[in-house]
Design a protein around this motif. Structure first.
Motif, PDB file in Angstrom:
ATOM      1  N   LEU A  61       0.811  -0.888   0.209  1.00 36.13           N
ATOM      2  CA  LEU A  61       0.043  -0.754   0.200  1.00 36.13           C
ATOM      3  C   LEU A  61       0.695   1.598  -0.179  1.00 36.13           C
ATOM      4  CD1 LEU A  61      -3.074   0.908   0.366  1.00 36.13           C
ATOM      5  CD2 LEU A  61      -3.070   0.650   2.435  1.00 36.13           C
ATOM      6  N   PHE A  62       1.992   1.394   0.886  1.00 41.19           N
ATOM      7  CA  PHE A  62       2.274   2.428   0.965  1.00 41.19           C
ATOM      8  C   PHE A  62       3.872   2.699  -0.489  1.00 41.19           C
ATOM      9  CE2 PHE A  62       2.190   2.454   5.738  1.00 41.19           C
ATOM     10  CZ  PHE A  62       0.658   2.588   5.904  1.00 41.19           C
ATOM     11  N   GLU A  63       4.049   1.224  -0.142  1.00 40.94           N
ATOM     12  CA  GLU A  63       5.561   1.620  -1.556  1.00 40.94           C
ATOM     13  C   GLU A  63       4.664   1.496  -2.515  1.00 40.94           C
ATOM     14  OE1 GLU A  63       7.589   3.052   0.482  1.00 40.94           O
ATOM     15  OE2 GLU A  63       7.224   2.273   3.126  1.00 40.94           O
ATOM     16  N   GLY A  64       3.748   0.454  -3.266  1.00 41.52           N
ATOM     17  CA  GLY A  64       3.317  -0.308  -3.937  1.00 41.52           C
ATOM     18  C   GLY A  64       3.666  -1.056  -4.854  1.00 41.52           C
ATOM     19  N   TYR A  65       4.679  -2.059  -4.067  1.00 41.63           N
ATOM     20  CA  TYR A  65       5.187  -3.271  -4.751  1.00 41.63           C
ATOM     21  C   TYR A  65       3.912  -4.219  -5.418  1.00 41.63           C
ATOM     22  CZ  TYR A  65       9.491  -1.186  -3.329  1.00 41.63           C
ATOM     23  OH  TYR A  65      11.341  -0.347  -3.538  1.00 41.63           O
ATOM     24  N   ASP A  66       4.531  -4.788  -5.750  1.00 40.63           N
ATOM     25  CA  ASP A  66       3.632  -5.755  -5.848  1.00 40.63           C
ATOM     26  C   ASP A  66       3.833  -7.278  -5.460  1.00 40.63           C
ATOM     27  OD1 ASP A  66       5.513  -7.154  -8.274  1.00 40.63           O
ATOM     28  OD2 ASP A  66       4.968  -6.284  -9.826  1.00 40.63           O
ATOM     29  N   HIS A  67       3.382  -7.754  -5.812  1.00 40.64           N
ATOM     30  CA  HIS A  67       3.279  -9.307  -4.657  1.00 40.64           C
ATOM     31  C   HIS A  67       4.456 -10.170  -5.103  1.00 40.64           C
ATOM     32  CE1 HIS A  67       0.034  -9.310  -2.580  1.00 40.64           C
ATOM     33  NE2 HIS A  67      -1.116  -9.113  -3.787  1.00 40.64           N
ATOM     34  N   GLU A  68       4.926 -10.121  -6.559  1.00 43.72           N
ATOM     35  CA  GLU A  68       6.570 -10.160  -6.922  1.00 43.72           C
ATOM     36  C   GLU A  68       7.754  -9.479  -6.375  1.00 43.72           C
ATOM     37  OE1 GLU A  68       6.480 -10.949 -11.226  1.00 43.72           O
ATOM     38  OE2 GLU A  68       9.022 -11.172 -11.087  1.00 43.72           O
ATOM     39  N   GLU A  69       7.307  -8.442  -6.112  1.00 42.07           N
ATOM     40  CA  GLU A  69       8.614  -7.540  -5.245  1.00 42.07           C
ATOM     41  C   GLU A  69       8.269  -7.857  -4.338  1.00 42.07           C
ATOM     42  OE1 GLU A  69       8.645  -3.408  -8.294  1.00 42.07           O
ATOM     43  OE2 GLU A  69       7.072  -4.345  -7.792  1.00 42.07           O
ATOM     44  N   ILE A  70       7.198  -7.826  -3.504  1.00 45.73           N
ATOM     45  CA  ILE A  70       7.635  -8.079  -2.621  1.00 45.73           C
ATOM     46  C   ILE A  70       8.123  -9.799  -1.883  1.00 45.73           C
ATOM     47  CG2 ILE A  70       5.534  -8.714   0.159  1.00 45.73           C
ATOM     48  CD1 ILE A  70       3.598  -6.747  -1.721  1.00 45.73           C
ATOM     49  N   SER A  71       7.733 -10.648  -2.350  1.00 39.17           N
ATOM     50  CA  SER A  71       7.832 -11.666  -2.367  1.00 39.17           C
ATOM     51  C   SER A  71       9.888 -11.568  -2.753  1.00 39.17           C
ATOM     52  CB  SER A  71       7.565 -13.182  -3.435  1.00 39.17           C
ATOM     53  OG  SER A  71       7.776 -12.838  -4.510  1.00 39.17           O
ATOM     54  N   GLN A  72       9.929 -11.444  -3.295  1.00 41.96           N
ATOM     55  CA  GLN A  72      11.845 -11.299  -3.416  1.00 41.96           C
ATOM     56  C   GLN A  72      12.499  -9.994  -1.996  1.00 41.96           C
ATOM     57  OE1 GLN A  72      12.119  -9.084  -7.253  1.00 41.96           O
ATOM     58  NE2 GLN A  72      11.808 -10.748  -8.749  1.00 41.96           N
ATOM     59  N   ILE A  73      11.520  -9.910  -1.566  1.00 44.52           N
ATOM     60  CA  ILE A  73      12.531  -8.043  -0.505  1.00 44.52           C
ATOM     61  C   ILE A  73      12.067  -9.434   1.219  1.00 44.52           C
ATOM     62  CG2 ILE A  73      11.844  -6.556   0.671  1.00 44.52           C
ATOM     63  CD1 ILE A  73      10.608  -5.075  -1.638  1.00 44.52           C
ATOM     64  N   LEU A  74      10.734  -9.727   0.681  1.00 47.09           N
ATOM     65  CA  LEU A  74      11.115 -10.695   2.123  1.00 47.09           C
ATOM     66  C   LEU A  74      11.101 -11.958   1.992  1.00 47.09           C
ATOM     67  CD1 LEU A  74       7.294  -9.502   2.877  1.00 47.09           C
ATOM     68  CD2 LEU A  74       9.390  -8.963   3.804  1.00 47.09           C
ATOM     69  N   ASP A  75      11.792 -12.720   0.507  1.00 46.02           N
ATOM     70  CA  ASP A  75      11.839 -13.840   0.535  1.00 46.02           C
ATOM     71  C   ASP A  75      11.386 -15.529   1.069  1.00 46.02           C
ATOM     72  OD1 ASP A  75      13.902 -15.338  -0.200  1.00 46.02           O
ATOM     73  OD2 ASP A  75      14.877 -15.838   1.202  1.00 46.02           O
ATOM     74  N   ILE A  76      10.114 -14.887   0.612  1.00 46.04           N
ATOM     75  CA  ILE A  76       8.917 -15.813   0.809  1.00 46.04           C
ATOM     76  C   ILE A  76       7.943 -15.850  -0.586  1.00 46.04           C
ATOM     77  CG2 ILE A  76       7.963 -15.065   3.394  1.00 46.04           C
ATOM     78  CD1 ILE A  76       5.984 -12.682   2.235  1.00 46.04           C
ATOM     79  N   PRO A  77       7.043 -16.938  -0.179  1.00 45.83           N
ATOM     80  CA  PRO A  77       6.336 -16.838  -1.459  1.00 45.83           C
ATOM     81  C   PRO A  77       5.621 -16.052  -1.843  1.00 45.83           C
ATOM     82  CG  PRO A  77       6.466 -18.832  -0.223  1.00 45.83           C
ATOM     83  CD  PRO A  77       7.212 -17.975   0.753  1.00 45.83           C
ATOM     84  N   ILE A  78       5.338 -16.158  -3.384  1.00 44.40           N
ATOM     85  CA  ILE A  78       4.350 -15.622  -3.553  1.00 44.40           C
ATOM     86  C   ILE A  78       3.197 -15.505  -3.673  1.00 44.40           C
ATOM     87  CG2 ILE A  78       3.020 -14.143  -5.779  1.00 44.40           C
ATOM     88  CD1 ILE A  78       5.185 -14.515  -7.435  1.00 44.40           C
ATOM     89  N   LYS A  79       2.566 -16.193  -3.151  1.00 45.16           N
ATOM     90  CA  LYS A  79       1.362 -16.989  -2.264  1.00 45.16           C
ATOM     91  C   LYS A  79       1.005 -16.103  -0.937  1.00 45.16           C
ATOM     92  CE  LYS A  79      -0.253 -21.186  -5.033  1.00 45.16           C
ATOM     93  NZ  LYS A  79      -0.013 -22.707  -4.531  1.00 45.16           N
ATOM     94  N   THR A  80       2.667 -16.688  -0.268  1.00 47.77           N
ATOM     95  CA  THR A  80       2.178 -16.376   1.414  1.00 47.77           C
ATOM     96  C   THR A  80       2.050 -14.558   1.429  1.00 47.77           C
ATOM     97  OG1 THR A  80       3.791 -17.972   1.801  1.00 47.77           O
ATOM     98  CG2 THR A  80       3.796 -16.022   4.023  1.00 47.77           C
ATOM     99  N   SER A  81       2.482 -14.226   0.472  1.00 49.52           N
ATOM    100  CA  SER A  81       2.758 -12.255   0.462  1.00 49.52           C
ATOM    101  C   SER A  81       0.939 -12.096   0.013  1.00 49.52           C
ATOM    102  CB  SER A  81       3.393 -11.813  -0.664  1.00 49.52           C
ATOM    103  OG  SER A  81       3.335 -10.828  -1.005  1.00 49.52           O
ATOM    104  N   ARG A  82       0.626 -12.648  -1.083  1.00 51.44           N
ATOM    105  CA  ARG A  82      -1.570 -12.700  -0.979  1.00 51.44           C
ATOM    106  C   ARG A  82      -1.919 -13.107   0.041  1.00 51.44           C
ATOM    107  NH1 ARG A  82      -1.748 -11.811  -6.432  1.00 51.44           N
ATOM    108  NH2 ARG A  82      -0.333 -13.133  -7.674  1.00 51.44           N
ATOM    109  N   THR A  83      -1.749 -14.029   0.536  1.00 50.98           N
ATOM    110  CA  THR A  83      -2.273 -14.813   1.793  1.00 50.98           C
ATOM    111  C   THR A  83      -1.844 -14.071   2.802  1.00 50.98           C
ATOM    112  OG1 THR A  83      -1.454 -17.023   1.348  1.00 50.98           O
ATOM    113  CG2 THR A  83      -2.207 -16.168   3.672  1.00 50.98           C
TER     114      THR A  83
END
Lengths: 182, 178
Positions: free
Chosen positions: A138-160
């Motif tokens: 919301l704040f930084e405007g990253y998508d799930h792919e970027e979030i999964s890279q930043i946090l080193d988590i699966p995209i599914k986890t990011s979505r959940t």
């Protein structure tokens, strides 16, 4: 401005301290505010921000002009902030991933009376793992792919995490009865 | 009324947090320290690199030298063995033919001539063999050995021809005698 930033980047690649300090001067406030969204201790936030700059100068040769320098730098600063949080035992993955994505996954419609500040304030109430994904989205405007890279988590986890975080945020805002819409 | 709150965050977030006054000097110092640390680290790393390279070089050199000497020892001994074998065969043949030659002829002058030649060659051969043991990689010495053996072979052939000649003569005499 743009060409001057490019000159400063070129100078920084040559390890010219003046250029590096000028880049720092240009971006330090914005980057400090980015870090402060994740690191609540001001002194630590400043250190994290400065470490991020050192890392950026070290890797500045890998910067490609296809991104703006600001967003490249911000990504490094965000990563540095997440590292800081991880060192403080931030748990990111333990929630079980929901296989079924519910249809309202993209429903970000909140009461129109709710202000930006109220949202920011309530995001802080979320549990750590939801909070961080919501902030990155919301704040930084990253998508799930970027979030999964930043946090080193699966995209599914990011979505959940995002979905749960958003529902929790809606609940929080409803219960506090901002506005009179409900 | 509802709103998509994502739109609220499309614009830049407020940057109301203010850095402490000393942050710039502090960063400048960090930057300098960092560079110093890195260059020290680099120089330490390069020292290690050089040391590692030298150790590797020495080790490799040692191993390959060892291997080389082992190989050359094997080669030399193989060569020496071959030479010895050939030499032995030559010497045996020479001795055999020499004895039969001596038995066949009473010509002391002839015997002495060949004996002298063979002794000379043998002395040379001893000398070359010594040199070969001292400097087994010298191609000239190996050539000398081969030449020496070839000379003996020629000598042997000369002797055999003499013997043939003598035998023929003897055979002739024998038929005459019969």
């Amino acid at each position: 401005m743009k060409s001057s930033i490019e000159t400063l980047i070129a100078g920084s690649i040559k390890k010219d301290e003046k250029s590096q300090m000028q880049l720092y001067d240009n971006y330090c406030n914005a980057m400090y505010n980015v870090v402060c969204r994740y690191v609540k201790n001001d002194e630590d936030a400043k250190d994290v921000m400065q470490e991020g700059f050192l890392k950026a100068f070290l890797n500045i040769e890998s910067y490609k002009a296809e991104f703006s320098f600001g967003s490249w730098l911000k990504r490094i600063i965000i990563n540095q902030s997440i590292d800081y949080l991880k060192k403080r035992k931030l748990e990111l993955v333990n929630a079980e991933v929901e296989e079924l994505q519910i249809i309202d996954a993209e429903d970000w419609n909140f009461n129109a009376r709710i202000t930006k500040d109220q949202i920011i304030e309530n995001v802080e109430q979320l549990s750590d793992k939801y909070k961080i994904v919501v902030k990155l989205y919301l704040f930084e405007g990253y998508d799930h792919e970027e979030i999964s890279q930043i946090l080193d988590i699966p995209i599914k986890t990011s979505r959940t995490h995002l979905r749960r975080g958003r529902i929790k945020l809606q609940d929080l805002l409803k219960n506090k009865r901002y506005g009179t819409g409900y | 009324m509802e709103q998509d709150i994502r739109k609220l965050f499309k614009t830049e977030m407020e940057a109301d947090k203010k850095l402490p006054v000393s942050h710039r000097d502090e960063f400048q110092k960090k930057l300098k320290d960092y560079k110093l640390k890195r260059s020290q680290k680099n120089s330490i790393q390069s020292v290690f690199k050089y040391a590692a390279a030298i150790i590797l070089f020495v080790a490799l050199g040692y191993v390959s030298l060892n291997k080389l000497t082992q190989e050359s020892i094997i080669k030399e001994s193989a060569l020496e063995l071959q030479i010895k074998e050939v030499e032995q065969q030559y010497l045996e043949n020479i001795e055999k033919e020499w004895q039969s030659f001596k038995a066949l002829t009473d010509d002391k002058k002839l015997v002495e001539r060949y004996k002298k030649e063979l002794d000379d060659l043998n002395r040379d051969y001893q000398f070359i063999s010594e040199q070969f043991k001292a400097d087994s990689n010298n191609i000239l010495i190996i050539e000398s050995i081969v030449k020496n053996l070839q000379t003996r072979l020629r000598l042997l052939k000369d002797i055999q021809e003499h013997i043939k000649l003598l035998n023929q003569k003897n055979g002739y005499y024998e038929t005459i005698q019969i």
